[in-house]
Scaffold this motif. Structure first.
Motif, PDB file in Angstrom:
ATOM      1  N   THR A 194       0.826  -1.212   0.000  1.00  0.00           N
ATOM      2  CA  THR A 194       0.000   0.000   0.000  1.00  0.00           C
ATOM      3  C   THR A 194       0.861   1.262   0.000  1.00  0.00           C
ATOM      4  O   THR A 194       0.619   2.187  -0.781  1.00  0.00           O
ATOM      5  N   GLN A 195       1.865   1.316   0.868  1.00  0.00           N
ATOM      6  CA  GLN A 195       2.705   2.503   0.991  1.00  0.00           C
ATOM      7  C   GLN A 195       3.643   2.693  -0.203  1.00  0.00           C
ATOM      8  O   GLN A 195       4.209   3.764  -0.388  1.00  0.00           O
ATOM      9  N   TYR A 196       3.797   1.648  -1.009  1.00  0.00           N
ATOM     10  CA  TYR A 196       4.719   1.702  -2.140  1.00  0.00           C
ATOM     11  C   TYR A 196       4.025   2.040  -3.461  1.00  0.00           C
ATOM     12  O   TYR A 196       4.682   2.321  -4.456  1.00  0.00           O
ATOM     13  N   LEU A 197       2.714   2.048  -3.469  1.00  0.00           N
ATOM     14  CA  LEU A 197       1.975   2.237  -4.725  1.00  0.00           C
ATOM     15  C   LEU A 197       2.405   3.485  -5.490  1.00  0.00           C
ATOM     16  O   LEU A 197       2.622   3.442  -6.702  1.00  0.00           O
ATOM     17  N   ASP A 198       2.532   4.612  -4.788  1.00  0.00           N
ATOM     18  CA  ASP A 198       2.886   5.868  -5.462  1.00  0.00           C
ATOM     19  C   ASP A 198       4.324   5.859  -5.982  1.00  0.00           C
ATOM     20  O   ASP A 198       4.656   6.593  -6.917  1.00  0.00           O
ATOM     21  N   ASP A 199       5.192   5.020  -5.381  1.00  0.00           N
ATOM     22  CA  ASP A 199       6.599   4.988  -5.774  1.00  0.00           C
ATOM     23  C   ASP A 199       6.906   3.924  -6.818  1.00  0.00           C
ATOM     24  O   ASP A 199       8.009   3.901  -7.372  1.00  0.00           O
ATOM     25  N   HIS A 200       5.961   3.047  -7.111  1.00  0.00           N
ATOM     26  CA  HIS A 200       6.236   1.950  -8.043  1.00  0.00           C
ATOM     27  C   HIS A 200       6.464   2.507  -9.446  1.00  0.00           C
ATOM     28  O   HIS A 200       5.607   3.217  -9.987  1.00  0.00           O
ATOM     29  N   PRO A 201       7.620   2.191 -10.044  1.00  0.00           N
ATOM     30  CA  PRO A 201       7.927   2.748 -11.374  1.00  0.00           C
ATOM     31  C   PRO A 201       6.912   2.379 -12.455  1.00  0.00           C
ATOM     32  O   PRO A 201       6.717   3.140 -13.400  1.00  0.00           O
ATOM     33  N   GLY A 202       6.242   1.238 -12.316  1.00  0.00           N
ATOM     34  CA  GLY A 202       5.267   0.827 -13.323  1.00  0.00           C
ATOM     35  C   GLY A 202       3.877   1.378 -13.069  1.00  0.00           C
ATOM     36  O   GLY A 202       2.949   1.117 -13.827  1.00  0.00           O
ATOM     37  N   GLY A 203       3.727   2.147 -11.999  1.00  0.00           N
ATOM     38  CA  GLY A 203       2.428   2.712 -11.651  1.00  0.00           C
ATOM     39  C   GLY A 203       1.659   1.821 -10.683  1.00  0.00           C
ATOM     40  O   GLY A 203       1.911   0.618 -10.599  1.00  0.00           O
ATOM     41  N   ASP A 204       0.738   2.434  -9.970  1.00  0.00           N
ATOM     42  CA  ASP A 204      -0.018   1.690  -8.958  1.00  0.00           C
ATOM     43  C   ASP A 204      -0.980   0.677  -9.574  1.00  0.00           C
ATOM     44  O   ASP A 204      -1.263  -0.366  -8.993  1.00  0.00           O
ATOM     45  N   VAL A 232      -0.502  -1.407 -11.903  1.00  0.00           N
ATOM     46  CA  VAL A 232       0.164  -2.692 -12.127  1.00  0.00           C
ATOM     47  C   VAL A 232       0.092  -3.542 -10.860  1.00  0.00           C
ATOM     48  O   VAL A 232      -0.226  -4.738 -10.919  1.00  0.00           O
ATOM     49  N   LEU A 233       0.357  -2.932  -9.724  1.00  0.00           N
ATOM     50  CA  LEU A 233       0.301  -3.669  -8.456  1.00  0.00           C
ATOM     51  C   LEU A 233      -1.129  -4.035  -8.092  1.00  0.00           C
ATOM     52  O   LEU A 233      -1.390  -5.152  -7.641  1.00  0.00           O
ATOM     53  N   ILE A 234      -2.052  -3.129  -8.293  1.00  0.00           N
ATOM     54  CA  ILE A 234      -3.450  -3.418  -7.974  1.00  0.00           C
ATOM     55  C   ILE A 234      -3.969  -4.563  -8.854  1.00  0.00           C
ATOM     56  O   ILE A 234      -4.703  -5.430  -8.392  1.00  0.00           O
ATOM     57  N   ALA A 235      -3.534  -4.602 -10.106  1.00  0.00           N
ATOM     58  CA  ALA A 235      -3.956  -5.682 -11.009  1.00  0.00           C
ATOM     59  C   ALA A 235      -3.363  -7.032 -10.586  1.00  0.00           C
ATOM     60  O   ALA A 235      -3.875  -8.082 -10.976  1.00  0.00           O
ATOM     61  N   ALA A 236      -2.306  -7.003  -9.783  1.00  0.00           N
ATOM     62  CA  ALA A 236      -1.646  -8.247  -9.354  1.00  0.00           C
ATOM     63  C   ALA A 236      -2.266  -8.828  -8.091  1.00  0.00           C
ATOM     64  O   ALA A 236      -1.837  -9.883  -7.617  1.00  0.00           O
TER      65      ALA A 236
END
Length: 126
Positions: free
Chosen positions: A34-44, A46-50
């Motif tokens: 959750t805290q990393y979503l804004d920093d993820h280079p591929g965008g949030d 991508v993580l939410i879809a995972a």
């Protein structure tokens, strides 16, 4: 990686699937990103879809660096529980089935009783 003995099911992990609460599962480990979503280079997105699935293949296909893999340790919260779900404690036989079973038992007993009486009367007449 910190030692945490929490175990989560895939179903439980899949409930955390929003920008305000996001967990992913990679290599049998559960991460609260959750805290990393804004920093993820591929965008949030991508993580939410995972979320809600084993994201190991997606993670590996993206070709993450050694630094990215080390960074994951900060977000580790536990292990994926791969044990089979417990058997249902609900009675396997429904109440309706039990009533029907009792009715058949009563009908069978009545038939046997009538047969005994008819047989007794038949033998008595001889």
């Amino acid at each position: 990686m910190p030692t945490i003995s929490n175990f989560y099911t895939m179903q439980e992990a899949s409930l955390h699937n929003t920008k305000d609460d996001c967990w992913i599962v990679v290599d049998g480990k559960v991460y609260d990103v959750t805290q990393y979503l804004d920093d993820h280079p591929g965008g949030d997105d991508v993580l939410i879809a995972a979320t809600g699935k084993d994201a190991t293949d997606d993670f590996e296909d993206a070709g993450h660096s050694k630094t990215a893999r080390e960074l994951m340790a900060e977000y580790y919260i536990g292990e994926l529980d791969t044990s089979p779900p417990p058997l249902s404690t609900k009675e396997p036989v429904s109440e309706k089935f039990m009533q029907l079973r009792k009715q058949y038992l009563a009908a069978s007993m009545a038939l046997v009783g009538i047969s005994v009486i008819v047989g007794f009367l038949y033998l008595r007449k001889k």
